[in-house]
Each structure stands twice: as C-alpha cells, then as structure tokens.
Write a protein that holds these residues in place. Sequence first.
Motif, PDB file in Angstrom:
ATOM      1  N   ARG A   1      -5.879  -7.284 -10.931  1.00 24.82           N
ATOM      2  CA  ARG A   1      -5.938  -8.246  -9.828  1.00 24.82           C
ATOM      3  C   ARG A   1      -7.264  -8.170  -9.091  1.00 24.82           C
ATOM      4  O   ARG A   1      -7.780  -9.182  -8.615  1.00 24.82           O
ATOM      5  CB  ARG A   1      -4.773  -7.999  -8.862  1.00 24.82           C
TER       6      ARG A   1
ATOM      7  N   LYS B   1      -9.550 -10.166 -11.188  1.00 19.88           N
ATOM      8  CA  LYS B   1      -9.238 -11.592 -11.080  1.00 19.88           C
ATOM      9  C   LYS B   1      -9.919 -12.206  -9.860  1.00 19.88           C
ATOM     10  O   LYS B   1     -10.448 -13.327  -9.924  1.00 19.88           O
ATOM     11  CB  LYS B   1      -7.729 -11.791 -10.993  1.00 19.88           C
ATOM     12  N   HIS B   2      -9.901 -11.484  -8.756  1.00 26.12           N
ATOM     13  CA  HIS B   2     -10.484 -12.002  -7.521  1.00 26.12           C
ATOM     14  C   HIS B   2     -11.974 -11.678  -7.389  1.00 26.12           C
ATOM     15  O   HIS B   2     -12.597 -12.076  -6.405  1.00 26.12           O
ATOM     16  CB  HIS B   2      -9.732 -11.442  -6.314  1.00 26.12           C
TER      17      HIS B   2
ATOM     18  N   GLU C   1      -0.036  -8.328  -7.187  1.00 24.20           N
ATOM     19  CA  GLU C   1      -0.522  -9.700  -7.012  1.00 24.20           C
ATOM     20  C   GLU C   1      -0.461 -10.159  -5.557  1.00 24.20           C
ATOM     21  O   GLU C   1      -1.479 -10.613  -5.018  1.00 24.20           O
ATOM     22  CB  GLU C   1       0.244 -10.669  -7.908  1.00 24.20           C
ATOM     23  N   PRO C   2       0.682 -10.061  -4.871  1.00 25.53           N
ATOM     24  CA  PRO C   2       0.678 -10.488  -3.469  1.00 25.53           C
ATOM     25  C   PRO C   2      -0.250  -9.655  -2.589  1.00 25.53           C
ATOM     26  O   PRO C   2      -0.853 -10.181  -1.652  1.00 25.53           O
ATOM     27  CB  PRO C   2       2.145 -10.360  -3.038  1.00 25.53           C
TER      28      PRO C   2
ATOM     29  N   ASN D   1      -3.787 -10.910  -3.388  1.00 25.10           N
ATOM     30  CA  ASN D   1      -3.914 -12.288  -2.894  1.00 25.10           C
ATOM     31  C   ASN D   1      -4.138 -12.282  -1.385  1.00 25.10           C
ATOM     32  O   ASN D   1      -4.959 -13.037  -0.854  1.00 25.10           O
ATOM     33  CB  ASN D   1      -2.665 -13.100  -3.222  1.00 25.10           C
ATOM     34  N   PHE D   2      -3.387 -11.427  -0.701  1.00 26.66           N
ATOM     35  CA  PHE D   2      -3.530 -11.315   0.750  1.00 26.66           C
ATOM     36  C   PHE D   2      -4.940 -10.859   1.115  1.00 26.66           C
ATOM     37  O   PHE D   2      -5.603 -11.446   1.972  1.00 26.66           O
ATOM     38  CB  PHE D   2      -2.502 -10.320   1.302  1.00 26.66           C
TER      39      PHE D   2
ATOM     40  N   ALA E   1      -7.752 -10.988  -0.650  1.00 22.71           N
ATOM     41  CA  ALA E   1      -8.764 -11.988  -0.994  1.00 22.71           C
ATOM     42  C   ALA E   1      -8.783 -13.121   0.026  1.00 22.71           C
ATOM     43  O   ALA E   1      -9.850 -13.575   0.457  1.00 22.71           O
ATOM     44  CB  ALA E   1      -8.508 -12.533  -2.394  1.00 22.71           C
ATOM     45  N   ASP E   2      -7.587 -13.574   0.423  1.00 20.57           N
ATOM     46  CA  ASP E   2      -7.504 -14.657   1.414  1.00 20.57           C
ATOM     47  C   ASP E   2      -8.068 -14.227   2.760  1.00 20.57           C
ATOM     48  O   ASP E   2      -8.813 -14.975   3.410  1.00 20.57           O
ATOM     49  CB  ASP E   2      -6.048 -15.090   1.565  1.00 20.57           C
TER      50      ASP E   2
END
Length: 209
Positions: free
Chosen positions: A12, A15-16, A191-192, A195-196, A198-199
Amino acid sequence: SKFETHAALTQRLEKHGLRCLAPITGRSWWTDRRWPPFDPERSTEQFLLQGVLPWLAEQWQVGPPQMALLGVGMGGQGGLKFSYQHPNLFPICAAIAPTIDYHRSMEAGDPTLAQLYRDSEQARQDTATLHIHPLNWPRHQWFCSDPANYLRHDGADRLRMKLYSLGVPYEADLETTAGGDLKAYVERMAEPALNFIADRLKRERLRVP
C-alpha cells in the motif's frame, strides 16, 4: 519490524508512492524512558525527536507537517502517544491494533515494561489515552482494533470514548474483525490505514497556515 512481516503495508505504501522509514527499536514500547538494550543514553522518544527527525530533514528534505506516523500493536500506541504529545510535529497518525493499555501487558508479565515502570499504575499514567490534551490535539488521527482481540480492543474503545467526550475529532474502525489473527487483521486494515494517511498528507499540503 512490523513493516517487514506485513507485506500488505509495503504494497500500500508503494501504491500511494509514499516513502517509509521504519526504525527498529526492539521491545522498547516507544516511551520516554531509557531501555538499555536499545540505547543506555536516550529513550526511544528522544531517538525519534533528536535522531530520526533531523535525519529525515537532511536526507529526505521532509519535515512537519508533511509526515505521518503509522504503527502496529506496540508501535501503534507509540504513534498515537507521540501525536498527542507533539501534535504540531505529528499532525497525522494511523494505528492498527494499538496496544494502548500497556499497563495490562505489564500486569501479564511483560519484562520490558517491568524495567521501564515502577508498577502498573505508573505505566497506566503514561499511556496514550492519558496524554490527550483537550485543546491541543493532532488534526488527523485514525485507529482500528479487532473486537476479537479483547485486551487491545478494550483500550481502543476507551480511547474512542475519551476522544468523543472531549470533542476531539478522530476516525476509527472498531467493528472489522479477522477473528483475532493479527497478521490477517493487518493485511485487511492496511488499505484503509494508508488511504487515510495519503488523503491527510494531501490535505496538509493544501492547508493554509
């Protein structure tokens, strides 16, 4: 290092397009107390502030707020605590299955905690939950805990209730389960968590000081 044993985190991160530095400090519990097997002269908190942050600034040209803390278990509680103690340095933190109530680990016989603290009450007073400042907190925090892992989950739920009662913003997932299997849980929650991060790194880049 948890990042070496959990490939999902590495995947992950890639990915980011995020770089990651994962200091290896053994079972130090990421406290501001010296633990000689790691370093007889300075605590892991001092190592982070006096060693890791300057290294990141010099080698990667990275500094607050363009950095985030991510940890699993012992590292998860350490990340939360550091973000509560130094919210301007670490405004973004994500913790997977954090061992927040580590005084219970001390009561269960953890040998490192027995060297770091006089008794379990002294350890409890230094846990992440008791370091939250009602007026000065990290802008972005996310944590998750598997309800099948009672000891970890109880501490995470207590943290959630305190944050809620203080009106401190947070995001948490305390429902998703992997049946108590930590490795499977990290694979599911990687993943979450990323995602957090990166956001929120993007939000910090766009944030007007």
